[in-house]
Scaffold this motif. Structure first.
Motif, PDB file in Angstrom:
ATOM      1  N   ALA A  71       0.825  -1.203   0.000  1.00 21.70           N
ATOM      2  CA  ALA A  71       0.000   0.000   0.000  1.00 21.70           C
ATOM      3  C   ALA A  71       0.860   1.254   0.000  1.00 21.70           C
ATOM      4  O   ALA A  71       0.586   2.215  -0.741  1.00 21.70           O
ATOM      5  CB  ALA A  71      -0.927  -0.007   1.215  1.00 21.70           C
ATOM      6  N   GLU A  72       1.892   1.251   0.808  1.00 19.22           N
ATOM      7  CA  GLU A  72       2.813   2.391   0.851  1.00 19.22           C
ATOM      8  C   GLU A  72       3.576   2.526  -0.461  1.00 19.22           C
ATOM      9  O   GLU A  72       3.769   3.621  -0.987  1.00 19.22           O
ATOM     10  CB  GLU A  72       3.795   2.211   2.015  1.00 19.22           C
ATOM     11  CG  GLU A  72       4.902   3.245   2.082  1.00 19.22           C
ATOM     12  CD  GLU A  72       5.953   2.868   3.118  1.00 19.22           C
ATOM     13  OE1 GLU A  72       7.104   2.561   2.722  1.00 19.22           O
ATOM     14  OE2 GLU A  72       5.616   2.854   4.314  1.00 19.22           O
ATOM     15  N   GLY A  73       3.992   1.397  -1.022  1.00 22.61           N
ATOM     16  CA  GLY A  73       4.819   1.416  -2.225  1.00 22.61           C
ATOM     17  C   GLY A  73       4.088   1.910  -3.452  1.00 22.61           C
ATOM     18  O   GLY A  73       4.668   2.600  -4.292  1.00 22.61           O
ATOM     19  N   ILE A  74       2.789   1.568  -3.577  1.00 16.09           N
ATOM     20  CA  ILE A  74       2.067   1.948  -4.794  1.00 16.09           C
ATOM     21  C   ILE A  74       1.424   3.330  -4.686  1.00 16.09           C
ATOM     22  O   ILE A  74       0.948   3.858  -5.699  1.00 16.09           O
ATOM     23  CB  ILE A  74       0.989   0.902  -5.160  1.00 16.09           C
ATOM     24  CG1 ILE A  74      -0.147   0.907  -4.143  1.00 16.09           C
ATOM     25  CG2 ILE A  74       1.602  -0.478  -5.328  1.00 16.09           C
ATOM     26  CD1 ILE A  74      -1.337   0.029  -4.548  1.00 16.09           C
ATOM     27  N   VAL A 103      -1.336 -10.353  -6.422  1.00 21.24           N
ATOM     28  CA  VAL A 103      -0.875  -8.965  -6.479  1.00 21.24           C
ATOM     29  C   VAL A 103      -1.980  -8.066  -7.018  1.00 21.24           C
ATOM     30  O   VAL A 103      -2.231  -6.971  -6.483  1.00 21.24           O
ATOM     31  CB  VAL A 103       0.394  -8.845  -7.350  1.00 21.24           C
ATOM     32  CG1 VAL A 103       0.733  -7.368  -7.598  1.00 21.24           C
ATOM     33  CG2 VAL A 103       1.570  -9.539  -6.678  1.00 21.24           C
ATOM     34  N   ALA A 104      -2.646  -8.495  -8.083  1.00 20.26           N
ATOM     35  CA  ALA A 104      -3.727  -7.697  -8.657  1.00 20.26           C
ATOM     36  C   ALA A 104      -4.810  -7.415  -7.618  1.00 20.26           C
ATOM     37  O   ALA A 104      -5.327  -6.286  -7.518  1.00 20.26           O
ATOM     38  CB  ALA A 104      -4.315  -8.405  -9.870  1.00 20.26           C
ATOM     39  N   GLN A 105      -5.152  -8.443  -6.841  1.00 22.50           N
ATOM     40  CA  GLN A 105      -6.168  -8.280  -5.795  1.00 22.50           C
ATOM     41  C   GLN A 105      -5.730  -7.253  -4.759  1.00 22.50           C
ATOM     42  O   GLN A 105      -6.488  -6.351  -4.388  1.00 22.50           O
ATOM     43  CB  GLN A 105      -6.432  -9.632  -5.120  1.00 22.50           C
ATOM     44  CG  GLN A 105      -7.478  -9.606  -4.022  1.00 22.50           C
ATOM     45  CD  GLN A 105      -8.881  -9.444  -4.559  1.00 22.50           C
ATOM     46  OE1 GLN A 105      -9.180  -9.915  -5.653  1.00 22.50           O
ATOM     47  NE2 GLN A 105      -9.749  -8.761  -3.826  1.00 22.50           N
ATOM     48  N   GLY A 108      -5.688  -3.695  -6.188  1.00 25.60           N
ATOM     49  CA  GLY A 108      -7.039  -3.150  -6.297  1.00 25.60           C
ATOM     50  C   GLY A 108      -7.587  -2.687  -4.964  1.00 25.60           C
ATOM     51  O   GLY A 108      -8.294  -1.668  -4.883  1.00 25.60           O
ATOM     52  N   GLN A 109      -7.259  -3.402  -3.915  1.00 24.93           N
ATOM     53  CA  GLN A 109      -7.772  -3.057  -2.586  1.00 24.93           C
ATOM     54  C   GLN A 109      -7.070  -1.851  -1.979  1.00 24.93           C
ATOM     55  O   GLN A 109      -7.598  -1.240  -1.042  1.00 24.93           O
ATOM     56  CB  GLN A 109      -7.620  -4.268  -1.655  1.00 24.93           C
ATOM     57  CG  GLN A 109      -8.527  -5.436  -2.025  1.00 24.93           C
ATOM     58  CD  GLN A 109      -8.164  -6.707  -1.279  1.00 24.93           C
ATOM     59  OE1 GLN A 109      -7.107  -6.806  -0.650  1.00 24.93           O
ATOM     60  NE2 GLN A 109      -9.057  -7.689  -1.343  1.00 24.93           N
ATOM     61  N   ASN A 110      -5.876  -1.510  -2.495  1.00 22.67           N
ATOM     62  CA  ASN A 110      -5.083  -0.457  -1.872  1.00 22.67           C
ATOM     63  C   ASN A 110      -4.809   0.737  -2.784  1.00 22.67           C
ATOM     64  O   ASN A 110      -4.105   1.664  -2.389  1.00 22.67           O
ATOM     65  CB  ASN A 110      -3.739  -1.022  -1.394  1.00 22.67           C
ATOM     66  CG  ASN A 110      -3.888  -1.947  -0.211  1.00 22.67           C
ATOM     67  OD1 ASN A 110      -4.008  -1.513   0.929  1.00 22.67           O
ATOM     68  ND2 ASN A 110      -3.891  -3.253  -0.480  1.00 22.67           N
ATOM     69  N   LEU A 111      -5.359   0.725  -3.983  1.00 24.04           N
ATOM     70  CA  LEU A 111      -5.086   1.791  -4.935  1.00 24.04           C
ATOM     71  C   LEU A 111      -5.667   3.117  -4.445  1.00 24.04           C
ATOM     72  O   LEU A 111      -6.840   3.196  -4.071  1.00 24.04           O
ATOM     73  CB  LEU A 111      -5.681   1.427  -6.291  1.00 24.04           C
ATOM     74  CG  LEU A 111      -5.113   2.121  -7.535  1.00 24.04           C
ATOM     75  CD1 LEU A 111      -3.621   1.856  -7.676  1.00 24.04           C
ATOM     76  CD2 LEU A 111      -5.851   1.653  -8.777  1.00 24.04           C
ATOM     77  N   SER A 138     -12.479  -5.611  -7.287  1.00 25.79           N
ATOM     78  CA  SER A 138     -11.930  -5.194  -5.991  1.00 25.79           C
ATOM     79  C   SER A 138     -12.619  -3.942  -5.464  1.00 25.79           C
ATOM     80  O   SER A 138     -12.467  -3.580  -4.301  1.00 25.79           O
ATOM     81  CB  SER A 138     -10.427  -4.934  -6.111  1.00 25.79           C
ATOM     82  OG  SER A 138     -10.181  -3.754  -6.871  1.00 25.79           O
ATOM     83  N   GLY A 139     -13.360  -3.267  -6.335  1.00 26.80           N
ATOM     84  CA  GLY A 139     -14.116  -2.107  -5.902  1.00 26.80           C
ATOM     85  C   GLY A 139     -13.363  -0.792  -5.944  1.00 26.80           C
ATOM     86  O   GLY A 139     -13.845   0.217  -5.411  1.00 26.80           O
TER      87      GLY A 139
END
Length: 436
Positions: A71-74, A103-105, A108-111, A138-139
């Protein structure tokens, strides 16, 4: 531009360091805390010439960082690359995409902003479609595009391949994805590196088709080498003769013990499985896979023949020089040396080996092989010397010393790095590949 590279293995680390060297801000992300700790200490998880210095320079410049926190990295990244492993799945040979989808999941959850998600991993046709579905489900409320950007890096020359590529392939389905990828590769675009924009599925297939074609060239010249031995021809001259034809080209026409490594074995197998799923058989690739596998054991038998055949081999000693699948890497995956060593030990041969970089990874794969500190220790009292990997260190052996240390002056050169006439003049019983 900020780039996040999820996966800090061979492809991810090399790509991330090179992007940072272009001037981008790059965060390499990996769940393996020990790997990230070692990278913080400047210790590379792989051997690749020049990589340690490239990483150190960009860390010092503040352009390259490492974390285990996705989450921090992206956060704030315009391009998020997925560069995790896609090994052959146990049981059926399909590419294991569980790491890619996980990773995709998580992405998506942390974007937290709009971004392009880029599959850098080698993935079968249609993987990008599934990644896109996972991100949608992932919403995430942010605009995303899923792009395919396969890598074409040769182990041992990866940095140069990345910075001076033959081509950059980008499979995108919308202008947002193409626009961001143009900015990612703008430094190479200015250097006039050719960029090929395609559809996403086409890009995914290009990677597999390229590796399968190169594997076919290797396998073809290996079969020609066997024929050369039968008819008294020279495979190196055959290679030069056909390679001078521009329609064929000279690369990947070097006879040897078969291909290995992280790409060709798993990618040819994955292509076969994809073709089966779509009811479109690839008979040539199927033959390539079978021929290559049988060749590795055949090279072990070639060494056995040099020490009197299977029945007379028990109790004798062979020195194996080179264990990695190619020089300038520590990669042991599907290395021909594994099958050669197994064939020898199955026949009761004592095997001593040396490799400049691969022995730590080789030990668990070759429990019955003695690892030595240098080539001469391996050669001492050997009934034969087999060159399996063409490291530069083996091209200039002190042959007088070799002859004095070995029990018998017998050499089996599976990479054709010495000249037959010269070796015979020096008193060696010399066997090579496809040279009569």
């Amino acid at each position: 531009m900020k780039i996040a590279m999820v996966g800090s293995g061979y492809v991810g680390l090399v790509s991330g360091a090179c992007f940072a060297d272009f001037g981008h801000e790059v965060v390499c992300i990996d769940k393996d805390q020990s790997k990230i700790d070692r990278l913080h200490d400047g210790i590379m998880p792989i051997y690749e010439p020049g990589l340690d210095q490239l990483v150190a320079n960009n860390v010092k410049a503040g352009r390259l960082t490492f974390t285990t926190d996705l989450a921090e990295g992206i956060a704030g990244a315009s391009a998020i690359f997925i560069a995790v492993g896609t090994p052959s799945r146990r049981g059926d040979g399909h590419a294991d995409l569980s790491f890619v989808y996980a990773v995709a999941q998580e992405v998506g959850q942390n974007l937290s902003n709009e971004a392009v998600i880029v599959t850098k991993s080698t993935v079968p046709v249609g993987t990008g479609d599934e990644v896109e579905r996972i991100l949608r489900d992932s919403g995430t409320a942010h605009r995303v595009a899923v792009v395919s950007n396969p890598e074409f890096l040769r182990e041992g020359a990866a940095i140069d391949d990345f910075k001076r590529p033959d081509r950059i392939v980008i499979g995108a389905e919308d202008e947002f994805g193409r626009e961001v990828m143009r900015e990612v590769y703008r430094p190479l675009f200015l250097n006039e590196s050719p960029i090929l924009f395609t559809g996403r599925r086409t890009s995914e297939l290009i990677k597999y088709a390229a590796n399968a074609f190169l594997a076919t060239k290797i396998t073809f010249i290996n079969e020609m080498a066997d024929l050369c031995e039968k008819v008294g021809a020279n495979v190196q001259d055959v290679s030069r003769g056909i390679g001078m034809d521009n329609r064929i080209g000279s690369k990947f026409l070097h006879a040897g013990p078969g291909y290995g490594g992280s790409c060709f074995p798993k990618d040819t197998l994955a292509l076969l499985k994809t073709a089966e799923d779509y009811d479109s058989p690839t008979r040539i690739v199927e033959a390539v896979v079978k021929v290559n596998e049988s060749r590795k054991r055949a090279m072990g038998r070639k060494v056995l023949d040099a020490i009197g055949g299977h029945d007379g081999a028990r109790g004798k000693k062979v020195a194996l020089l080179g264990l990695t699948f190619k020089p300038n890497t520590d990669d042991m995956r599907d290395s021909p040396a594994i099958a050669v060593a197994q064939t020898l030990t199955d026949a009761g041969v004592e095997v001593a080996a040396y490799d400049p970089e691969g022995m730590d990874l080789a030990k668990p794969l070759m429990p019955d092989v003695t690892m030595c500190s240098d080539p001469y220790e391996a050669i001492e009292d050997a009934d034969a010397i087999a060159i399996v990997t063409e490291w530069d260190a083996f091209r200039a052996l002190d042959l007088a010393r070799v002859k004095s240390l070995a029990k018998a002056p017998v050499m089996v050169d599976l990479r054709n790095i010495y000249r037959p006439d010269d070796m015979r003049e020096r008193g060696f019983a010399y066997t090579s590949i496809g040279r009569g």
